[in-house]
Every structure is written in structure tokens, then in C-alpha cells.
Design a protein around this motif. Structure first.
Motif, mmCIF file in Angstrom:
data_model
loop_
_atom_site.group_PDB
_atom_site.id
_atom_site.type_symbol
_atom_site.label_atom_id
_atom_site.label_comp_id
_atom_site.label_asym_id
_atom_site.label_seq_id
_atom_site.Cartn_x
_atom_site.Cartn_y
_atom_site.Cartn_z
ATOM 1 N N ASN A 203 3.121 10.475 -5.982
ATOM 2 C CA ASN A 203 2.134 9.413 -6.077
ATOM 3 C C ASN A 203 2.422 8.367 -4.998
ATOM 4 O O ASN A 203 3.566 8.194 -4.592
ATOM 5 N N ASP A 204 1.412 7.654 -4.545
ATOM 6 C CA ASP A 204 1.653 6.695 -3.456
ATOM 7 C C ASP A 204 2.611 5.570 -3.850
ATOM 8 O O ASP A 204 3.345 5.057 -3.012
ATOM 9 N N THR A 205 2.622 5.204 -5.127
ATOM 10 C CA THR A 205 3.548 4.135 -5.548
ATOM 11 C C THR A 205 4.979 4.642 -5.499
ATOM 12 O O THR A 205 5.884 3.913 -5.096
ATOM 13 N N VAL A 206 5.172 5.897 -5.912
ATOM 14 C CA VAL A 206 6.499 6.498 -5.840
ATOM 15 C C VAL A 206 6.896 6.603 -4.367
ATOM 16 O O VAL A 206 8.033 6.319 -3.987
ATOM 17 N N ALA A 221 11.490 -0.792 -7.169
ATOM 18 C CA ALA A 221 10.096 -0.586 -7.572
ATOM 19 C C ALA A 221 9.198 -0.445 -6.357
ATOM 20 O O ALA A 221 9.528 -0.912 -5.263
ATOM 21 N N GLY A 222 8.075 0.216 -6.568
ATOM 22 C CA GLY A 222 7.059 0.308 -5.527
ATOM 23 C C GLY A 222 5.739 -0.137 -6.112
ATOM 24 O O GLY A 222 5.499 0.047 -7.307
ATOM 25 N N ALA A 223 4.899 -0.755 -5.320
ATOM 26 C CA ALA A 223 3.610 -1.196 -5.848
ATOM 27 C C ALA A 223 2.540 -1.107 -4.775
ATOM 28 O O ALA A 223 2.816 -1.300 -3.591
ATOM 29 N N ILE A 224 1.342 -0.767 -5.213
ATOM 30 C CA ILE A 224 0.214 -0.655 -4.299
ATOM 31 C C ILE A 224 -0.822 -1.703 -4.656
ATOM 32 O O ILE A 224 -1.186 -1.861 -5.833
ATOM 33 N N PHE A 225 -1.274 -2.440 -3.665
ATOM 34 C CA PHE A 225 -2.412 -3.336 -3.833
ATOM 35 C C PHE A 225 -3.366 -3.054 -2.682
ATOM 36 O O PHE A 225 -3.343 -3.726 -1.659
ATOM 37 N N GLY A 226 -4.147 -2.003 -2.848
ATOM 38 C CA GLY A 226 -5.085 -1.601 -1.802
ATOM 39 C C GLY A 226 -6.442 -1.382 -2.439
ATOM 40 O O GLY A 226 -6.938 -2.264 -3.142
ATOM 41 N N ALA A 232 5.382 1.813 -9.485
ATOM 42 C CA ALA A 232 6.389 2.785 -9.908
ATOM 43 C C ALA A 232 7.739 2.087 -9.942
ATOM 44 O O ALA A 232 7.964 1.129 -9.193
ATOM 45 N N TYR A 233 8.620 2.544 -10.820
ATOM 46 C CA TYR A 233 9.962 1.956 -10.887
ATOM 47 C C TYR A 233 10.948 3.001 -11.379
ATOM 48 O O TYR A 233 10.560 4.056 -11.878
ATOM 49 N N ILE A 234 12.237 2.657 -11.255
ATOM 50 C CA ILE A 234 13.287 3.595 -11.660
ATOM 51 C C ILE A 234 13.668 3.306 -13.107
ATOM 52 O O ILE A 234 14.033 2.183 -13.443
ATOM 53 N N GLU A 235 13.534 4.324 -13.945
ATOM 54 C CA GLU A 235 13.807 4.165 -15.385
ATOM 55 C C GLU A 235 14.990 5.046 -15.781
ATOM 56 O O GLU A 235 15.262 6.060 -15.133
ATOM 57 N N GLN A 236 15.701 4.651 -16.833
ATOM 58 C CA GLN A 236 16.749 5.503 -17.396
ATOM 59 C C GLN A 236 16.060 6.651 -18.134
ATOM 60 O O GLN A 236 15.171 6.395 -18.954
ATOM 61 N N VAL A 237 16.477 7.871 -17.895
ATOM 62 C CA VAL A 237 15.858 9.006 -18.586
ATOM 63 C C VAL A 237 16.000 8.843 -20.110
ATOM 64 O O VAL A 237 15.103 9.196 -20.876
ATOM 65 N N VAL A 456 6.034 -2.673 -1.187
ATOM 66 C CA VAL A 456 4.596 -2.785 -1.459
ATOM 67 C C VAL A 456 3.780 -2.203 -0.309
ATOM 68 O O VAL A 456 4.219 -2.181 0.835
ATOM 69 N N ASP A 457 2.586 -1.756 -0.650
ATOM 70 C CA ASP A 457 1.697 -1.209 0.370
ATOM 71 C C ASP A 457 0.257 -1.502 -0.041
ATOM 72 O O ASP A 457 -0.028 -1.722 -1.221
ATOM 73 N N GLY A 458 -0.620 -1.510 0.919
ATOM 74 C CA GLY A 458 -2.037 -1.750 0.645
ATOM 75 C C GLY A 458 -2.570 -2.937 1.416
ATOM 76 O O GLY A 458 -1.859 -3.922 1.626
ATOM 77 N N SER A 459 -3.825 -2.816 1.837
ATOM 78 C CA SER A 459 -4.421 -3.857 2.681
ATOM 79 C C SER A 459 -4.446 -5.224 2.007
ATOM 80 O O SER A 459 -4.327 -6.254 2.667
ATOM 81 N N LEU A 460 -4.629 -5.235 0.708
ATOM 82 C CA LEU A 460 -4.734 -6.518 0.012
ATOM 83 C C LEU A 460 -3.432 -7.304 0.151
ATOM 84 O O LEU A 460 -3.429 -8.453 0.600
ATOM 85 N N VAL A 461 -2.325 -6.680 -0.206
ATOM 86 C CA VAL A 461 -1.044 -7.388 -0.154
ATOM 87 C C VAL A 461 -0.607 -7.589 1.298
ATOM 88 O O VAL A 461 0.060 -8.558 1.631
ATOM 89 N N GLU A 462 -1.033 -6.699 2.174
ATOM 90 C CA GLU A 462 -0.641 -6.837 3.569
ATOM 91 C C GLU A 462 -1.417 -7.941 4.282
ATOM 92 O O GLU A 462 -0.868 -8.704 5.062
#
Ligand code: ADP
Length: 511
Positions: A203-206, A221-226, A232-237, A456-462
Motif C-alpha cells: 500500500n502507498d502508506t506502507v 509511521a507513514g501517511a498520505i495526504f493526496g 500505516a504504522y508499526i504494530e506489535q503482532v 508523509v507523501d501527497g500533494s496536499l501535505v507537500e
């Protein structure tokens, strides 16, 4: 229609409608945490909390050359990524348009188009590692490994397979939902006898998380604002009950979770919904889905703004904007792009002066005399007038300084709400992973005193002026100043491409 006795009432009403108090932000965060937990516990929750099967995070030493294909929004992207193993990479990419017809037609046509695009890329762009001197891929060199970034909800079952759950962001291709997206793509490659093997689905957030981890040496964590929004984030299994009994659960450790937070509060019991939001939802192709996304992402902010502007144009007993005139662009559903909002705000903050309270509204209801205004303000409003003329299709003399002030103010209200709500999502990740407590009332149980990377990625946040500043303001309210000051929000440039490459590498290593 907006009806009023005193024009100021209307502006005050809109101001109230789009404002969010700190208390509401806190309540939203609590609900967000509940939905996180529900999604981690069972399948078929609105907040899907999808296990990515990515169980390792890059540290920047990874190497290899991969193809990446990114489908998920406005453009389709094919790239070749070379990971140099020293936190750097090089990337060649080509964008291809995805027509509305492909978005809503048969899935096989869409996936054939994806394969054709990869084929076109290989013949024109890829380096000699893949292509012969004639530009043709060389089968003797073996398969070209590709990572697919697919930014729609998928129920992933392994690094290299996953079923499409729903479409979002304007896609609705037929006979896709329920099918394995990797098989659909590989089927198209095979039909065309291309020697490309799709080995990873991400996924793009991952991808944003992975690529930021690669270039920064770590990330939580990763986040998309586009076009859309997701995280997405790292969780304990051990904190993912729905994986109980699976090999992944037996292995333990950590796993990246794709939250699909765009679906937060689809019941809309908590989101501070205005009539404009209701209109967006009702007229969307996915009513009652992706509720949070409709408050936040680039696809919708322009349309929300357009709805408010049109309501002011149509206000009675007299228009409150553009003397009651509209344009073809303003009349058109989704006619106003979010980049218009950025442009008005850029004009407003252009000279860096702080003499105008950027996010409080001037007395828009009353007289608006040029003589009473600071000349710097007039210059900025003039610039905004030009943006309006250029983007919305008005004539010069149809836009007054007051129209410019009102328009810019509406844009800032809509965007400010989006950025505050975005902070709720990021705060939830910090609290869920015990790096923060709500309102910062307790000391963090984990990672106290260290930087917390968010890619982070995406035109909005960029590109949206002050989007990150306001997001941080919200974070400060929700997790306290200490944690907020340690959060490093960094662009995951080319995140989807680099993320897909890293994922393809992991898939090959684990095969
Ligand atoms: P995607 O999410 O589709 O991969 P982007 O990150 O470029 O692509 O996001 C596209 C979205 O961003 C569109 O909805 C568009 O309206 C919005 N957008 C494009 N340019 C800007 C800008 N300068 N400021 C704010 N939003 C923008």
C-alpha cells in the motif's frame, strides 16, 4: 439556500460550522483509538487495519534494482528504482493517465493497460540491466521483479497477494472486488508474454513508511495526504488479535499495519459534519464510505470549498459573493481543484508578514473599504483576485477585494479543519503505540526522548501552505508539547516507488 438578515451572521455561521474545538479533537481521538482496536481485533471493520505482512523495517543498507508500478490516484506511475545501500536511491519514472473509462470499465481492461504501460516503460526508459540494445526486454536475463503499490483497501494474505476489498478515490472497475490484485496484474503480464514478475504488493502508506525508513534510517509511521488520505504504522503482532492462530502470530515480532483510516467514523456519529459535507457525501460515488477522507483529502477539499462559495453566491436576500455571478468552473461538480486553494493561500502569505491574522476572518459582513486596509493587505488581496480570475474564469472587474478576502478565508477554513483532523489520525498512532498519552498527561511508556519519524507523501501535505504547521498544532493539543516536538514529519519523496522496491526485495529474500 443561505438566508440571513445580517450578512455577518452568515460568515459567523460558516466559521462555527468549520471550526473544531480542542474537546472535539480529543473526543475524535478516543473514537479513533476505539476503531483502531476494533479493526485489529476482527475482520470486516470499517477501519480495516490491514496486516501488510511486512515484518521488517529497512535501515538504509538495502541494495538492488527493481521495477515499481503505482496505481492509486490521479496518475499511474511506472518506475525503475536502484537502491544503493547507503540510504540513497536513484529512480527513473514515467506517469500515465488513467481515463475515467478505464477506472469504471472492466478490470481486465484496466490491468491490460497497466501491463501495456510497464511494457512501454521498459522499451523507452529502463536501463540496460533490463533491456537489450534494441530496447526489448531480454528473457535470458530472467524475470524482472516488480513491486506493486496499490493504494486501495486490500485484504493482504502474504507479501505477494491480496484481495481487493473496495474501490475508493473515484475508481469502480467491474469484476475486481474479491479478486487477488497480484493475480490480475500477473495475468495481464502473462497474456502479453512479458517477463515481468510481480512479487510484492504494498500500500502507498506502507511504502511511505518503508521509503522514509530507508532514507532516514528509521520511521514509525507513514501517511498520505493526496487524492485520498491513509496511514500505516508499526504494530506489535501480539496486539493484532485477528491474526491469532496464523503463522505470523506464531512468529511474533512487529508488522506494519495499513490502517485505511480514510474510513474513520463512516457512521459519522462524531465527525463535525456540515451541510456541505453532507452534499459531498450524497453526491459522491461512494456515499457513507471513506467519511474521514471526505473531510481531509485533495479530492474533496476543492469541492467542499466550491460548495461554500456557491452557497454565498446564492445567498438571499442578496448575494454575498461575486455579486451573485458564477462561472462554468464554479457551477461544475468537482470543478474547483484543491490546488486553487493552495494558490489563494500562497498569495495571502506571500510576503511573510504577520500583520494579518491568517486564520481569523476579517469583518466580512460589513463595508470593505480599500482606504481602511493596510496597503500590504490590499496587495495580497489583489494577488488573490488574479488567482481567482485565472482559476475560476471570472473577468477582472467581476472580482472585488472583498470577494478575494472571502474566498481566501473559506479556503483557509476548509483546509484548517482538514489539517486539524489529520493531526487526530497521527496522534492516534502515537497513543496506540504507547509513545504518547492523550493530551500528554502521562509520560510516554516507550521511546521517550527520541525522535519519532513520520514519512508523509501527497500533494496536499507537500504543497498546501501551513498544512503541516496546523497538523502539529492539533498534535500538540492531543499528545502534548514534549511528544509533538519530537515528531519529525518528513516527506517520503517517491515513497511509493522506493517502498515497492524495498518490498520486492523483502519478498525475494523471504522466498
Ligand atoms: P495521488 O494522491 O493521486 O498519488 P497527489 O499526491 O499528487 O496524487 O494528490 C493529488 C491531489 O492533490 C488532487 O486531489 C489535487 O487536487 C491535490 N493537489 C494538487 N496540487 C495541489 C496543491 N498545490 N495544493 C493542494 N492540493 C493539491
Amino acid at each position: 439556500a443561505l438566508q440571513f438578515k445580517d450578512a455577518q451572521e452568515v460568515f459567523d455561521l460558516i466559521d462555527r460550522q468549520f471550526s473544531i474545538s480542542n474537546d472535539v479533537l480529543v473526543e475524535l481521538t478516543k473514537t479513533f483509538l476505539d476503531e483502531f482496536k476494533a479493526g485489529l481485533s476482527t475482520y470486516n471493520q470499517p477501519m480495516a487495519m490491514i496486516p501488510s505482512f511486512v515484518t521488517a523495517v529497512p535501515d538504509g543498507t538495502e541494495t538492488g534494482t527493481f521495477l515499481a508500478l503505482d496505481l492509486g490516484g490521479t496518475n499511474l506511475r511506472v518506475c525503475e528504482v536502484v537502491l544503493n545501500g547507503d540510504k540513497t536511491f536513484s529512480l527513473v519514472q514515467q506517469k500515465y493517465k488513467v481515463s475515467d473509462k478505464l477506472k469504471s470499465g472492466e478490470a481486465t481492461a484496466l490491468f491490460d493497460y497497466l501491463a501495456d504501460s510497464v511494457d512501454a516503460f521498459l522499451t523507452t526508459h529502463a536501463t540496460t540491466e533490463y533491456a537489450s540494445p534494441t530496447g526489448e526486454p531480454v528473457p535470458a536475463q530472467g524475470d524482472v521483479h516488480l513491486g506493486l503499490t496499490f493504494s486501495f483497501p486490500v485484504e493482504q494474505t502474504a507479501l505477494g497477494s491480496g484481495k481487493i476489498l473496495t474501490w475508493t478515490k473515484g475508481f469502480s472497475a467491474k469484476n475486481a472486488i474479491g479478486n487477488d490484485v497480484v493475480k490480475l496484474l500477473q495475468g495481464a503480464f502473462d497474456r502479453k508474454r512479458m517477463n515481468v514478475k510481480c512479487v510484492a504488493l504494498v500500500n502507498d502508506t506502507v511504502g511511505a513508511l518503508l521509503s522514509r525508513a530507508y532514507t532516514a534510517g528509521g520511521c514509525i509511521a507513514g501517511a498520505i495526504f493526496g487524492t485520498g488520505t491513509n496511514g500505516a504504522y508499526i504494530e506489535q503482532v501480539s496486539s493484532i488479535p485477528k491474526l491469532a492462530g496464523s503463522p505470523a502470530a506464531a512468529k511474533g515480532g512487529e508488522m506494519i499495519i495499513n490502517t485505511e483510516w480514510g474510513a474513520f467514523n463512516n457512521s459519522r456519529t462524531h465527525l463535525p459534519t456540515t451541510p456541505y459535507d453532507n452534499a459531498i457525501d450524497r453526491l459522491s460515488i461512494n456515499p457513507k464510505f471513506q467519511a474521514f477522507e471526505k473531510f481531509i483529502s485533495g479530492m474533496y477539499l476543492g469541492e467542499l470549498t466550491r460548495n461554500v462559495l456557491v452557497a454565498l453566491i446564492d445567498a438571499t436576500p442578496k448575494p454575498l459573493l461575486f455579486s451573485g455571478k458564477s462561472t462554468a468552473i464554479l457551477n461544475k461538480h468537482y470543478g474547483l481543484d484543491t490546488s486553487f486553494m493552495s494558490a489563494t493561500e500562497e498569495a495571502w502569505i506571500s510576503d511573510n508578514s504577520s500583520d494579518t491574522a491568517i486564520y481569523t476572518h476579517p469583518p466580512l459582513g460589513g463595508e470593505f473599504k480599500k482606504e481602511d486596509l493596510n496597503p500590504r493587505v490590499v496587495a495580497k488581496l489583489d494577488q488573490i483576485r488574479r488567482v481567482i480570475v485565472e482559476h475560476l474564469g471570472f473577468q477582472e472587474d467581476e472580482v472585488s477585494l472583498k470577494d478575494a478576502a472571502i474566498t481566501r478565508w473559506i479556503c483557509s477554513l476548509v483546509a484548517r479543519r482538514a489539517a486539524l483532523l489529520s493531526g487526530v489520525a497521527v496522534a492516534t498512532v502515537l497513543i496506540q503505540t504507547e509513545r504518547a498519552s492523550l493530551k500528554g498527561v502521562h509520560a510516554p511508556k516507550r521511546d521517550a526522548n527520541i525522535k519519532l519519524g513520520v514519512g508523509v507523501d501527497g500533494s496536499l501535505v507537500e504543497h498546501y501552505p501551513n498544512f503541516r504547521t496546523i497538523l502539529r498544532e492539533s498534535l500538540r493539543t492531543l499528545v502534548g508539547e514534549d511528544v509533538e516536538s519530537r515528531v519529525e514529519i518528513g516527506l517520503a519523496k517517491d515513497g511509493s516507488g522506493v517502498g515497492a522496491a524495498l518490498c520486492a526485495l523483502m519478498a525475494l529474500k523471504s522466498a
